[in-house]
Design a protein around this motif. Structure first.
Motif, mmCIF file in Angstrom:
data_model
loop_
_atom_site.group_PDB
_atom_site.id
_atom_site.type_symbol
_atom_site.label_atom_id
_atom_site.label_comp_id
_atom_site.label_asym_id
_atom_site.label_seq_id
_atom_site.Cartn_x
_atom_site.Cartn_y
_atom_site.Cartn_z
ATOM 1 N N PRO A 179 0.788 -1.016 -0.131
ATOM 2 C CA PRO A 179 -0.053 -0.059 -0.155
ATOM 3 C C PRO A 179 0.684 1.434 0.110
ATOM 4 O O PRO A 179 0.512 2.191 -0.517
ATOM 5 N N GLN A 180 1.943 1.272 0.458
ATOM 6 C CA GLN A 180 2.902 2.481 0.498
ATOM 7 C C GLN A 180 3.475 2.685 -0.847
ATOM 8 O O GLN A 180 3.898 3.642 -1.287
ATOM 9 N N ASN A 181 3.149 1.794 -1.740
ATOM 10 C CA ASN A 181 3.600 2.051 -3.137
ATOM 11 C C ASN A 181 2.156 2.513 -3.978
ATOM 12 O O ASN A 181 2.180 2.469 -5.462
ATOM 13 N N GLY A 182 1.275 2.984 -3.552
ATOM 14 C CA GLY A 182 -0.046 3.193 -4.134
ATOM 15 C C GLY A 182 0.208 4.400 -4.973
ATOM 16 O O GLY A 182 -0.707 4.613 -6.016
ATOM 17 N N SER A 183 1.282 5.280 -4.905
ATOM 18 C CA SER A 183 1.212 6.578 -5.532
ATOM 19 C C SER A 183 1.429 6.164 -6.981
ATOM 20 O O SER A 183 1.247 7.089 -7.901
ATOM 21 N N VAL A 184 2.135 4.983 -7.419
ATOM 22 C CA VAL A 184 2.627 4.356 -8.591
ATOM 23 C C VAL A 184 1.568 3.767 -9.485
ATOM 24 O O VAL A 184 1.741 3.737 -10.615
ATOM 25 N N ARG A 185 0.136 3.806 -8.746
ATOM 26 C CA ARG A 185 -0.695 2.988 -9.494
ATOM 27 C C ARG A 185 -1.137 3.802 -10.577
ATOM 28 O O ARG A 185 -1.485 3.328 -11.775
ATOM 29 N N ASN A 186 -1.430 4.955 -10.462
ATOM 30 C CA ASN A 186 -1.597 6.364 -11.378
ATOM 31 C C ASN A 186 -0.290 6.579 -11.939
ATOM 32 O O ASN A 186 0.162 7.558 -11.512
ATOM 33 N N SER A 215 6.417 3.089 5.815
ATOM 34 C CA SER A 215 6.190 3.921 6.738
ATOM 35 C C SER A 215 5.460 5.155 6.251
ATOM 36 O O SER A 215 5.989 6.016 5.916
ATOM 37 N N LEU A 216 3.910 4.912 6.274
ATOM 38 C CA LEU A 216 3.045 6.124 6.131
ATOM 39 C C LEU A 216 3.044 7.010 7.503
ATOM 40 O O LEU A 216 3.197 6.533 8.555
ATOM 41 N N ARG A 217 2.981 8.095 7.323
ATOM 42 C CA ARG A 217 3.020 9.166 8.394
ATOM 43 C C ARG A 217 2.040 8.899 9.350
ATOM 44 O O ARG A 217 1.840 9.114 10.693
ATOM 45 N N SER A 218 0.895 8.391 8.785
ATOM 46 C CA SER A 218 -0.270 8.049 9.881
ATOM 47 C C SER A 218 0.039 6.900 10.615
ATOM 48 O O SER A 218 -0.658 6.878 11.629
ATOM 49 N N LEU A 219 1.186 6.120 10.470
ATOM 50 C CA LEU A 219 1.333 5.033 11.446
ATOM 51 C C LEU A 219 2.730 5.191 12.103
ATOM 52 O O LEU A 219 2.843 4.897 13.169
ATOM 53 N N TYR A 220 3.495 6.158 11.312
ATOM 54 C CA TYR A 220 4.920 6.260 12.053
ATOM 55 C C TYR A 220 5.167 7.597 11.555
ATOM 56 O O TYR A 220 5.198 7.770 10.136
ATOM 57 N N ASP A 221 6.193 8.448 12.053
ATOM 58 C CA ASP A 221 6.775 9.670 11.479
ATOM 59 C C ASP A 221 7.971 10.179 12.280
ATOM 60 O O ASP A 221 8.158 10.167 13.534
ATOM 61 N N ASP A 222 8.902 10.145 11.405
ATOM 62 C CA ASP A 222 10.326 10.233 12.063
ATOM 63 C C ASP A 222 10.668 11.812 12.001
ATOM 64 O O ASP A 222 11.551 11.924 12.580
#
Length: 278
Positions: A179-186, A215-222
């Motif tokens: 799901p972290q690679n979803g931006s490449v679907r479009n 790491s999506l920021r909604s789950l983890y943020d460095d």
């Protein structure tokens, strides 16, 4: 205090003169190829007795051997075996390390070197000046994996690598199902993003990215933001350097204005060193 005949001070640490001389002889043989004692002597400037002791020591360690047929000294294939596990990323990291340190001294903020890990595919941290930064930035370990389509480093790499490699990487990323690679679907929208990166000469993180491989920021943020620029070989990216900073400490526009030109010049310097090392 002045250095003694056996030792000298370099950047606050003492070096071993005998070892330096031995390495110098290995370098001479690398440059000359098979060489006689006289030829090595003429280039090295070492006293003959010293040179003979060095050559015998290197022979004893199987790092140098002397041909029976011609009596010439040669570097051993053991040297090649010693570095056989290294790859181009290691060579790039060796070239980049002093440049990253100089940038960190100038910026205070750390700078990373990243290359593509083809097994992921992910970006992989190969060198970093984070331990030398006065700022409390995550000290990621060498080999740390980072998402490609969301990270500044991954976007900079995709924007500036060759078309064939870009298509191959994007194809693998789209098939990953992560799901972290979803931006490449479009694909059309993502390629427009890469065109923007090419026009401006640098990449930033996606707003949803929190750092690392998954790491999506909604789950983890460095808590970091980054500016990444390519290290280009023959016009195509072979790696990326990325300036990291604490997001709340400064805005993107301020950091770009202050540091982008230095980052680009550093990338060019790393490439020059990389070309020379080949």
């Amino acid at each position: 205090m002045p250095a003694s005949g056996a030792e000298k001070v370099q950047t606050g640490a003492k070096t071993i003169r005998a070892l330096e001389r031995g390495l110098r002889v290995l370098t001479i043989l690398e440059d000359l190829g098979p060489a006689s004692l006289k030829e090595i002597y003429n280039v090295s400037g070492l006293p003959r007795p010293t040179l003979l002791r060095i050559l015998r020591t290197l022979e004893g360690a199987n790092l140098v051997w002397r041909g029976i047929g011609d009596g010439l000294y040669r570097n051993s294939f053991r040297l090649q075996n010693m570095v056989s596990k290294l790859d181009e990323g290691d060579r790039l990291a060796e070239c980049a390390a002093p440049v990253l340190n100089r940038l960190c001294a100038k910026f205070s903020w750390p700078v990373d070197l990243l290359v593509v890990n083809p097994e992921g595919p992910n970006m992989e941290l190969r060198e970093t000046s984070r331990p030398n930064s006065p700022f409390l930035v995550n000290i990621d370990q060498i080999g740390f994996k980072i998402n490609i389509p969301l990270s500044a480093a991954g976007r900079a790499y995709l924007a500036f690598c060759c078309d064939k490699e870009r298509d191959k990487l994007i194809g693998r990323i789209r098939k990953s199902g992560d799901p972290q690679n979803g931006s490449v679907r479009n694909l059309e929208t993502f390629k427009e993003l890469l065109q923007t990166v090419r026009r401006q000469g640098y990449a930033l993180r996606d707003p949803s990215f929190g750092g690392g491989q998954r790491s999506l920021r909604s789950l983890y943020d460095d808590g970091l933001q980054a500016i990444a620029v390519p290290v280009r070989e023959d016009g195509n990216a072979c790696g990326v350097i990325a300036l990291q900073w604490i997001r709340k400490a400064a805005g993107v526009e301020q950091m770009v204005q202050s540091y982008l030109n230095d980052l680009k010049e550093a990338a060019k310097e790393i490439n020059r060193q990389y070309q020379r090392s080949a």
